[in-house]
Design an enzyme around this catalytic site. Sequence first.
Site, PDB file in Angstrom:
ATOM      1  N   ASP A  19       0.779  -1.202  -0.024  1.00  0.00           N
ATOM      2  CA  ASP A  19       0.031  -0.078  -0.003  1.00  0.00           C
ATOM      3  C   ASP A  19       0.619   1.294   0.046  1.00  0.00           C
ATOM      4  O   ASP A  19       1.901   1.289   0.452  1.00  0.00           O
ATOM      5  CB  ASP A  19      -1.114   0.075   1.202  1.00  0.00           C
ATOM      6  CG  ASP A  19      -1.993   0.952   1.221  1.00  0.00           C
ATOM      7  OD1 ASP A  19      -1.767   2.150   0.711  1.00  0.00           O
ATOM      8  OD2 ASP A  19      -3.280   0.390   1.386  1.00  0.00           O
ATOM      9  N   ARG A  63       4.161   0.894  -6.528  1.00  0.00           N
ATOM     10  CA  ARG A  63       3.355   1.372  -7.689  1.00  0.00           C
ATOM     11  C   ARG A  63       2.949   0.102  -8.590  1.00  0.00           C
ATOM     12  O   ARG A  63       1.910   0.265  -9.199  1.00  0.00           O
ATOM     13  CB  ARG A  63       3.449   2.495  -8.089  1.00  0.00           C
ATOM     14  CG  ARG A  63       3.143   3.883  -7.137  1.00  0.00           C
ATOM     15  CD  ARG A  63       3.573   5.265  -7.649  1.00  0.00           C
ATOM     16  NE  ARG A  63       3.434   6.242  -7.047  1.00  0.00           N
ATOM     17  CZ  ARG A  63       2.145   6.918  -6.549  1.00  0.00           C
ATOM     18  NH1 ARG A  63       1.182   6.391  -7.017  1.00  0.00           N
ATOM     19  NH2 ARG A  63       2.372   7.914  -5.636  1.00  0.00           N
ATOM     20  N   CYS A 135     -19.957  -6.852  -3.949  1.00  0.00           N
ATOM     21  CA  CYS A 135     -20.648  -7.299  -2.742  1.00  0.00           C
ATOM     22  C   CYS A 135     -22.164  -7.416  -3.111  1.00  0.00           C
ATOM     23  O   CYS A 135     -22.688  -8.530  -2.572  1.00  0.00           O
ATOM     24  CB  CYS A 135     -20.515  -5.964  -1.653  1.00  0.00           C
ATOM     25  SG  CYS A 135     -20.893  -4.326  -2.236  1.00  0.00           S
ATOM     26  N   THR A 165     -20.420   4.720   0.307  1.00  0.00           N
ATOM     27  CA  THR A 165     -19.154   4.338  -0.214  1.00  0.00           C
ATOM     28  C   THR A 165     -18.165   5.565  -0.084  1.00  0.00           C
ATOM     29  O   THR A 165     -18.504   6.698  -0.213  1.00  0.00           O
ATOM     30  CB  THR A 165     -19.169   3.717  -1.473  1.00  0.00           C
ATOM     31  OG1 THR A 165     -19.273   4.607  -2.378  1.00  0.00           O
ATOM     32  CG2 THR A 165     -20.072   2.406  -1.617  1.00  0.00           C
ATOM     33  N   THR A 194     -26.001   0.066 -11.251  1.00  0.00           N
ATOM     34  CA  THR A 194     -25.240  -0.904 -10.682  1.00  0.00           C
ATOM     35  C   THR A 194     -25.105  -2.116 -11.785  1.00  0.00           C
ATOM     36  O   THR A 194     -26.284  -2.216 -12.464  1.00  0.00           O
ATOM     37  CB  THR A 194     -25.791  -1.462  -9.373  1.00  0.00           C
ATOM     38  OG1 THR A 194     -25.016  -2.650  -9.251  1.00  0.00           O
ATOM     39  CG2 THR A 194     -27.260  -1.868  -9.353  1.00  0.00           C
ATOM     40  N   GLY A 195     -24.134  -2.635 -11.952  1.00  0.00           N
ATOM     41  CA  GLY A 195     -24.142  -3.878 -12.846  1.00  0.00           C
ATOM     42  C   GLY A 195     -24.288  -5.287 -12.082  1.00  0.00           C
ATOM     43  O   GLY A 195     -24.165  -6.323 -12.827  1.00  0.00           O
TER      44      GLY A 195
END
Length: 294
Positions: A19, A63, A135, A165, A194-195
């Site tokens: 990270d 990265r 989700c 979110t 939303t897909g």
Amino acid sequence: IVFRAAQKRSDIEIVAINDLLDADYMAYMLKYDSTHGRFDGTVEVKDGHLIVNGKKIRVTAERDPANLKWDEVGVDVVAEATGIFLTDETARKHITAGAKKVVLTGPSKDNTPMFVKGANFDKYAGQDIVSNASCTTNCLAPLAKVINDNFGIIEGLMTTVHATTATQKTVDGPSHKDWRGGRGASQNIIPSSTGAAKAVGKVLPELNGKLTGMAFRVPTPNVSVVDLTVRLEKPATYEQIKAAVKAAAEGEMKGVLGYTEDDVVSTDFNGEVCTSVFDAKAGIALNDNFVKLV
């Protein structure tokens, strides 16, 4: 969330984290969580590494995933959770770096195979890069499979009432591609696309083209709800539908699909381990062929 969940599993060991945040801040974020509470364990930083419950975890800030040298710490599976490397080509850099498998924690942007527990895990054939979908798809797919297997779905519409979110704005701000999405998250119910419903057709091909849906973003910090309204091929009373879902939740989908007849609300599911919980009291039927399931 992945890290916290892994701490409860004896068969999973976190050996490395990549990270761009520094290790001290990562330790702070692990210790304190406004939604899930304080971490139940010890967290410290030593020589640039995290020490969690006495175990050393390598910390890097690369990265380019190709430079991560996963093989040096014996990585079997990478959870690709940046939201950036969502194609086979870009995620494969983890394989180049020595990892054996990669799981994308969201929908892929190409044809990377998608697998949802309770829906199509039996179709997994050893692919080294897979997507775990979204989700919402993980919530919808197990229920849709049970309903389709038992009664047949002619067609359906899904609405997800979705918690806020991190991409949303605290107050109104510029959002050139999604004007409504730029409005203050804590002040509004925000219609969104939303897909997730269409993605169900990828993990359950028998439902391809039969489902679509949309989302409402609402001012709650966690837990979302799926409202699935379907027309059934085989007539069924709501009691028969409940019985079929309960049987699946106690049988082949135990631990994936839950079932409750309690008078629950969203916060009751904070930290829920099942990816989908059927709320038996919340659904309704217009007739034996047209039902709304929650």
